[in-house]
Design an enzyme around this catalytic site. Structure first.
Site, PDB file in Angstrom:
ATOM      1  CG  HIS A  87      -1.874  65.143 -35.679  1.00 41.80           C
ATOM      2  ND1 HIS A  87      -2.723  64.319 -35.539  1.00 41.80           N
ATOM      3  CD2 HIS A  87      -1.910  65.835 -36.704  1.00 41.80           C
ATOM      4  CE1 HIS A  87      -3.339  64.333 -36.583  1.00 41.80           C
ATOM      5  NE2 HIS A  87      -2.916  65.197 -37.310  1.00 41.80           N
TER       6      HIS A  87
ATOM      7  CG  ASP B 259      -3.791  62.114 -33.069  1.00 42.16           C
ATOM      8  OD1 ASP B 259      -3.481  63.345 -32.662  1.00 42.16           O
ATOM      9  OD2 ASP B 259      -3.596  61.927 -34.216  1.00 42.16           O
TER      10      ASP B 259
ATOM     11  N   GLY C 118      -5.268  67.782 -43.457  1.00 44.30           N
ATOM     12  CA  GLY C 118      -6.545  68.574 -43.485  1.00 44.30           C
ATOM     13  C   GLY C 118      -7.776  67.757 -43.101  1.00 44.30           C
ATOM     14  CG  ASN C 119      -9.430  64.083 -44.978  1.00 46.22           C
ATOM     15  OD1 ASN C 119      -9.004  64.000 -46.013  1.00 46.22           O
ATOM     16  ND2 ASN C 119     -10.827  64.417 -44.689  1.00 46.22           N
ATOM     17  CB  SER C 120      -5.792  65.448 -39.144  1.00 44.06           C
ATOM     18  OG  SER C 120      -4.886  64.422 -39.685  1.00 44.06           O
TER      19      SER C 120
ATOM     20  CG  LEU D 167       3.370  47.770 -20.289  1.00 45.52           C
ATOM     21  CD1 LEU D 167       3.636  47.296 -18.799  1.00 45.52           C
ATOM     22  CD2 LEU D 167       1.930  46.922 -20.633  1.00 45.52           C
ATOM     23  N   GLY D 168       4.537  50.974 -21.901  1.00 51.73           N
ATOM     24  CA  GLY D 168       5.436  51.405 -22.867  1.00 51.73           C
ATOM     25  C   GLY D 168       5.597  50.157 -23.947  1.00 51.73           C
ATOM     26  CB  VAL D 169       4.467  47.211 -24.867  1.00 48.87           C
ATOM     27  CG1 VAL D 169       5.397  46.710 -23.933  1.00 48.87           C
ATOM     28  CG2 VAL D 169       2.999  47.068 -24.378  1.00 48.87           C
TER      29      VAL D 169
END
Length: 303
Positions: free
Chosen positions: A49, A79, A156-158, A209-211
């Site tokens: 992100h 991510d 900003g830590n991300s 899968l979507g879970v």
């Protein structure tokens, strides 16, 4: 100086040179985050992100040296993203294994919160296996198997490093969930596979899968039958997903896929990374006191 302070200062001294500031230009303006050098030839690890929608930017090392970066690849579902600079401007950090972490263990976060380069905070692992809901311009999803820590994190830590007492990077800081609560994507065998795919092809191709789910204890009788004590409680089923179409429901406890046991979100992630879109995935769930077999036709979920 006490033992705690000695550990924190030694980890900070080891990791700070390997953590860089990331300055990003996008169509909507500019942003900032952190990144961690993890090879000797200019590859950096950050949060997806942080560089979402990036049209360019630069990284700044701890000694002030600057360099433009290119996005090698990004995987929004985990991510994680890999950046490349023309030359290595920071020493590489050692990647650890978050699967060895225990609740209560000391961890140190290094990053650039609020533009303050090289900031260090320390705390403990508050919980493991959390599920983090994420909303981006491309939709909502969950990041599973996340580390929760009380080490202070701010915007900003991300993309910065979460290190253990031996200065090994065991997590990539990804979000601030609230006061006194920080989250990090674990660095483990699954992460290494994702990074390898991003470096090789710029993307991660996986079955979808979507879970989303969390590990839970199964009833004693079932545990005796299975020879293990945990399964994966389905806490989210994405609308329109293969899981929804196949009839997986909130409250189901995933026990296995074929002969492969499933006891955690990470087990499910490994299955998805190894599964081809379009493949039929058998899933055994515990539902209302009985074992139920479901077959899911996986979709393509490249990110």
């Amino acid at each position: 100086m006490d033992a705690y302070s000695r550990i924190v200062t030694s980890v900070a001294a080891a990791l700070r040179p390997s953590v860089l500031s990331v300055l990003v230009r996008t169509g909507g303006g500019s942003g900032a985050g952190s990144a961690v050098a993890f090879t000797t030839d200019g590859l950096l690890l950050t949060s997806a992100h942080v560089v979402e929608g990036a049209r360019g930017g630069e990284v700044v090392a701890a000694d002030g040296e600057q360099a433009p970066f290119a996005v090698v690849g990004a995987d929004r579902l985990s991510d994680l993203a890999v950046l490349r600079t023309g030359t290595a401007i920071a020493p590489s950090a050692e990647l650890g294994d978050a699967d060895t972490l225990q609740v209560g263990q000391l961890v140190v976060a290094v990053g650039n919160p609020l533009g303050l380069a090289g900031s260090v905070t320390a705390g403990v692992v508050s919980a493991l296996g959390r599920s983090l809901p994420v909303r981006t311009a491309r939709g909502a999803h969950s990041i599973d198997d996340v580390i929760q820590t009380d080490a202070a994190l701010n915007p900003g830590n991300s993309g910065g490093a979460l290190g253990d007492a031996r200065a090994r990077v065991v997590g990539v800081n990804t979000a601030v969930a609230g006061i006194g609560l920080g989250l990090a994507v674990p660095v483990n065998a699954t992460t290494r596979r994702i990074l390898a795919e991003l470096v090789a092809s710029g993307r991660v191709r996986r079955g979808w899968l979507g879970v989303g789910g969390v590990s839970v204890a199964v009833p004693p009788a079932l545990a005796e039958r299975l020879g293990r004590t945990t399964g994966l409680l389905v806490s989210e089923v994405v609308r329109g997903s293969p899981a929804a179409a196949a009839g997986l429901y909130l409250g189901d406890v995933v026990i296995a896929s074929g002969d492969t046991p499933v006891a955690s979100a990470q087990d499910l992630q490994r299955l998805m990374l190894g599964a081809s879109p379009g493949a039929r995935l058998p899933v055994t769930v515990f539902r209302r006191g009985a074992l139920v077999d479901v077959v899911v036709d996986l979709a393509d979920r490249a990110a």
